[in-house]
Write a protein that holds these residues in place. Structure first.
Motif, PDB file in Angstrom:
ATOM      1  N   SER A  15      56.945  25.019 -38.373  1.00 60.52           N
ATOM      2  CA  SER A  15      57.019  25.653 -39.691  1.00 60.52           C
ATOM      3  C   SER A  15      56.821  27.166 -39.566  1.00 60.52           C
ATOM      4  O   SER A  15      56.475  27.675 -38.513  1.00 60.52           O
ATOM      5  CB  SER A  15      55.960  25.061 -40.611  1.00 60.52           C
ATOM      6  N   ARG A  16      57.030  27.846 -40.659  1.00 55.47           N
ATOM      7  CA  ARG A  16      56.871  29.300 -40.648  1.00 55.47           C
ATOM      8  C   ARG A  16      55.418  29.679 -40.353  1.00 55.47           C
ATOM      9  O   ARG A  16      54.504  28.897 -40.585  1.00 55.47           O
ATOM     10  CB  ARG A  16      57.330  29.887 -41.953  1.00 55.47           C
ATOM     11  N   VAL A  41      47.392  34.658 -36.772  1.00 52.13           N
ATOM     12  CA  VAL A  41      48.676  33.994 -36.879  1.00 52.13           C
ATOM     13  C   VAL A  41      48.398  32.498 -36.910  1.00 52.13           C
ATOM     14  O   VAL A  41      47.776  31.958 -35.992  1.00 52.13           O
ATOM     15  CB  VAL A  41      49.601  34.353 -35.695  1.00 52.13           C
ATOM     16  N   ALA A  42      48.826  31.830 -37.987  1.00 46.88           N
ATOM     17  CA  ALA A  42      48.565  30.401 -38.160  1.00 46.88           C
ATOM     18  C   ALA A  42      49.858  29.676 -38.485  1.00 46.88           C
ATOM     19  O   ALA A  42      50.708  30.210 -39.200  1.00 46.88           O
ATOM     20  CB  ALA A  42      47.546  30.194 -39.283  1.00 46.88           C
ATOM     21  N   TRP A  43      49.996  28.463 -37.971  1.00 49.53           N
ATOM     22  CA  TRP A  43      51.166  27.651 -38.259  1.00 49.53           C
ATOM     23  C   TRP A  43      50.818  26.173 -38.181  1.00 49.53           C
ATOM     24  O   TRP A  43      49.950  25.774 -37.428  1.00 49.53           O
ATOM     25  CB  TRP A  43      52.328  27.989 -37.333  1.00 49.53           C
ATOM     26  N   ARG A  73      47.809  19.470 -38.537  1.00 44.34           N
ATOM     27  CA  ARG A  73      47.155  20.190 -37.445  1.00 44.34           C
ATOM     28  C   ARG A  73      47.690  21.609 -37.473  1.00 44.34           C
ATOM     29  O   ARG A  73      48.902  21.835 -37.384  1.00 44.34           O
ATOM     30  CB  ARG A  73      47.436  19.555 -36.112  1.00 44.34           C
ATOM     31  N   VAL A  74      46.775  22.568 -37.637  1.00 45.42           N
ATOM     32  CA  VAL A  74      47.140  23.973 -37.745  1.00 45.42           C
ATOM     33  C   VAL A  74      46.581  24.727 -36.542  1.00 45.42           C
ATOM     34  O   VAL A  74      45.388  24.621 -36.238  1.00 45.42           O
ATOM     35  CB  VAL A  74      46.583  24.589 -39.054  1.00 45.42           C
ATOM     36  N   GLU A  75      47.429  25.447 -35.863  1.00 45.94           N
ATOM     37  CA  GLU A  75      47.020  26.304 -34.749  1.00 45.94           C
ATOM     38  C   GLU A  75      46.819  27.714 -35.280  1.00 45.94           C
ATOM     39  O   GLU A  75      47.600  28.183 -36.115  1.00 45.94           O
ATOM     40  CB  GLU A  75      48.074  26.313 -33.649  1.00 45.94           C
TER      41      GLU A  75
END
Length: 124
Positions: free
Chosen positions: A2-3, A70-72, A82-84
């Motif tokens: 995703s963005r 920066v998260a995605w 799950r977000v990195e």
């Protein structure tokens, strides 16, 4: 994938310990907030943090730096995401960007009743 969500913070004296570097708790709060925004953008619903991985601090973040988070959304389940999140530091005096910290978060979408609700699949 995703963005990506990007947020920027200035590291001010009140954000730092007596060594002049960013408090770990402040870094975690900023990263959790970036994860929240990325998950909310994906789910378009109320989301809550249910898990944070061990934070991998690679570099101190000195006072006066610019920090970009920066998260995605990397993966989705039925109601979880799950977000990195990466924290990049830019010293004011040069153009160098260095990865200072990285962590993963699990966010869950919840409905008006407070119970988990389905989230959309990831789009390429």
């Amino acid at each position: 994938m995703s963005r990506k969500t990007r947020t920027v913070h200035l590291v001010r004296p009140g954000d730092c310990n007596h060594y002049g570097s960013l408090f770990g708790g402040t870094a975690m709060a900023w990263m959790d907030e970036a994860a929240f925004v990325a998950a909310t953008r994906h789910a378009r619903a109320k989301v809550v943090t249910v898990h944070a991985d061990a934070m991998d601090f690679r570099q101190p973040v000195p006072q006066g730096s610019i920090v970009e988070l920066v998260a995605w959304v990397k993966e989705v389940g039925k109601s979880s995401m799950r977000v990195e999140v990466e924290m990049w530091v830019e010293p004011m005096e040069n153009f160098e960007r260095v990865l200072a910290c990285r962590a993963g978060f699990v966010m869950v979408a919840v409905g008006p009743d407070g119970r988990p609700q389905a989230v959309p699949l990831l789009q390429d």
